[in-house]
Design a protein around this motif. Sequence first.
Motif, PDB file in Angstrom:
ATOM      1  N   ARG A 155       0.839  -1.208   0.000  1.00  0.00           N
ATOM      2  CA  ARG A 155       0.000   0.000   0.000  1.00  0.00           C
ATOM      3  C   ARG A 155       0.865   1.245   0.000  1.00  0.00           C
ATOM      4  O   ARG A 155       0.519   2.234  -0.621  1.00  0.00           O
ATOM      5  N   ASP A 156       1.977   1.208   0.709  1.00  0.00           N
ATOM      6  CA  ASP A 156       2.891   2.355   0.678  1.00  0.00           C
ATOM      7  C   ASP A 156       3.402   2.587  -0.747  1.00  0.00           C
ATOM      8  O   ASP A 156       3.507   3.726  -1.181  1.00  0.00           O
ATOM      9  N   ALA A 157       3.696   1.520  -1.453  1.00  0.00           N
ATOM     10  CA  ALA A 157       4.155   1.661  -2.836  1.00  0.00           C
ATOM     11  C   ALA A 157       3.055   2.268  -3.707  1.00  0.00           C
ATOM     12  O   ALA A 157       3.328   3.095  -4.579  1.00  0.00           O
ATOM     13  N   TYR A 158       1.820   1.878  -3.474  1.00  0.00           N
ATOM     14  CA  TYR A 158       0.707   2.443  -4.237  1.00  0.00           C
ATOM     15  C   TYR A 158       0.531   3.925  -3.896  1.00  0.00           C
ATOM     16  O   TYR A 158       0.283   4.748  -4.781  1.00  0.00           O
ATOM     17  N   LEU A 159       0.661   4.254  -2.610  1.00  0.00           N
ATOM     18  CA  LEU A 159       0.572   5.664  -2.210  1.00  0.00           C
ATOM     19  C   LEU A 159       1.728   6.469  -2.799  1.00  0.00           C
ATOM     20  O   LEU A 159       1.549   7.629  -3.183  1.00  0.00           O
ATOM     21  N   ASP A 160       2.907   5.862  -2.886  1.00  0.00           N
ATOM     22  CA  ASP A 160       4.045   6.537  -3.528  1.00  0.00           C
ATOM     23  C   ASP A 160       3.734   6.834  -4.997  1.00  0.00           C
ATOM     24  O   ASP A 160       4.050   7.909  -5.501  1.00  0.00           O
ATOM     25  N   ALA A 161       3.112   5.876  -5.668  1.00  0.00           N
ATOM     26  CA  ALA A 161       2.739   6.074  -7.070  1.00  0.00           C
ATOM     27  C   ALA A 161       1.698   7.186  -7.187  1.00  0.00           C
ATOM     28  O   ALA A 161       1.780   8.039  -8.083  1.00  0.00           O
ATOM     29  N   ALA A 162       0.736   7.201  -6.288  1.00  0.00           N
ATOM     30  CA  ALA A 162      -0.286   8.265  -6.309  1.00  0.00           C
ATOM     31  C   ALA A 162       0.360   9.621  -6.043  1.00  0.00           C
ATOM     32  O   ALA A 162       0.032  10.612  -6.704  1.00  0.00           O
ATOM     33  N   ARG A 163       1.287   9.659  -5.108  1.00  0.00           N
ATOM     34  CA  ARG A 163       1.980  10.911  -4.796  1.00  0.00           C
ATOM     35  C   ARG A 163       2.708  11.432  -6.033  1.00  0.00           C
ATOM     36  O   ARG A 163       2.631  12.616  -6.370  1.00  0.00           O
ATOM     37  N   ALA A 164       3.401  10.534  -6.724  1.00  0.00           N
ATOM     38  CA  ALA A 164       4.135  10.926  -7.933  1.00  0.00           C
ATOM     39  C   ALA A 164       3.178  11.458  -9.005  1.00  0.00           C
ATOM     40  O   ALA A 164       3.472  12.462  -9.665  1.00  0.00           O
ATOM     41  N   CYS A 165       2.035  10.806  -9.167  1.00  0.00           N
ATOM     42  CA  CYS A 165       1.038  11.276 -10.143  1.00  0.00           C
ATOM     43  C   CYS A 165       0.558  12.674  -9.786  1.00  0.00           C
ATOM     44  O   CYS A 165       0.484  13.554 -10.656  1.00  0.00           O
ATOM     45  N   ILE A 166       0.209  12.872  -8.532  1.00  0.00           N
ATOM     46  CA  ILE A 166      -0.325  14.168  -8.108  1.00  0.00           C
ATOM     47  C   ILE A 166       0.733  15.252  -8.275  1.00  0.00           C
ATOM     48  O   ILE A 166       0.421  16.367  -8.701  1.00  0.00           O
ATOM     49  N   LEU A 167       1.978  14.936  -7.961  1.00  0.00           N
ATOM     50  CA  LEU A 167       3.042  15.924  -8.161  1.00  0.00           C
ATOM     51  C   LEU A 167       3.206  16.257  -9.641  1.00  0.00           C
ATOM     52  O   LEU A 167       3.477  17.408  -9.996  1.00  0.00           O
ATOM     53  N   ASP A 168       3.016  15.270 -10.509  1.00  0.00           N
ATOM     54  CA  ASP A 168       3.187  15.483 -11.951  1.00  0.00           C
ATOM     55  C   ASP A 168       2.024  16.242 -12.589  1.00  0.00           C
ATOM     56  O   ASP A 168       2.240  17.192 -13.331  1.00  0.00           O
ATOM     57  N   VAL A 169       0.793  15.803 -12.293  1.00  0.00           N
ATOM     58  CA  VAL A 169      -0.343  16.349 -13.042  1.00  0.00           C
ATOM     59  C   VAL A 169      -1.465  16.907 -12.174  1.00  0.00           C
ATOM     60  O   VAL A 169      -2.457  17.408 -12.699  1.00  0.00           O
TER      61      VAL A 169
END
Length: 188
Positions: free
Chosen positions: A11-25
């Motif tokens: 779940r932390d890895a999924y949250l990391d992916a979501a964080r990266a998406c939000i930072l990008d777009v």
Amino acid sequence: MTSVRHIPDSRDAYLDAARACILDVGWRRTTLTEVARRAGVSRMTIYRTWPDMKTLLGDLMTREWTAVVAARPPGDDLPATVVATVRALRGNELFVRIVELDPELLLPYLLARRGRSQDLVLDLLVDRIEQGQATGEVRSGDPLAIARALVLGAHGFVLSAHTMVDDRVSEADLDTELAALVTRALAP
């Protein structure tokens, strides 16, 4: 819902992916499908964990802000801790991005209800206030009411300090005033 404090590593890895998406777009352009793609898992894996982006964002913000608050050294005096936490939140990359692109995401936590992160901050403040009251360093009064007043005051310094900064008053000047406000609010 599983407590954020006990999130499995995946779940932390999924949250990391979501964080990266939000930072990008930004949040509005981030989808659960894109989070799954970035995390390298199927869409169903993400959908089984979070039914929608709002729920995922709630867990992400709780994890992010909890880490910021937990990073404050407990040995510091309370006014210094409040100022350091406010400064850290103002500078947090995810927080800044949300304020820049999707500030409406923060409105429920300011106008309608407390979030999990705010409750964590309140719990920590109540503990510190009770400790200070026991040693005579903090005035008497309901520790929860005092903590809630401090959080309400800090909201403006986190969210709106930039509106008060100009060539006459710096962010550091405002932080000094925040420390003075907290010191006076707690003084016996």
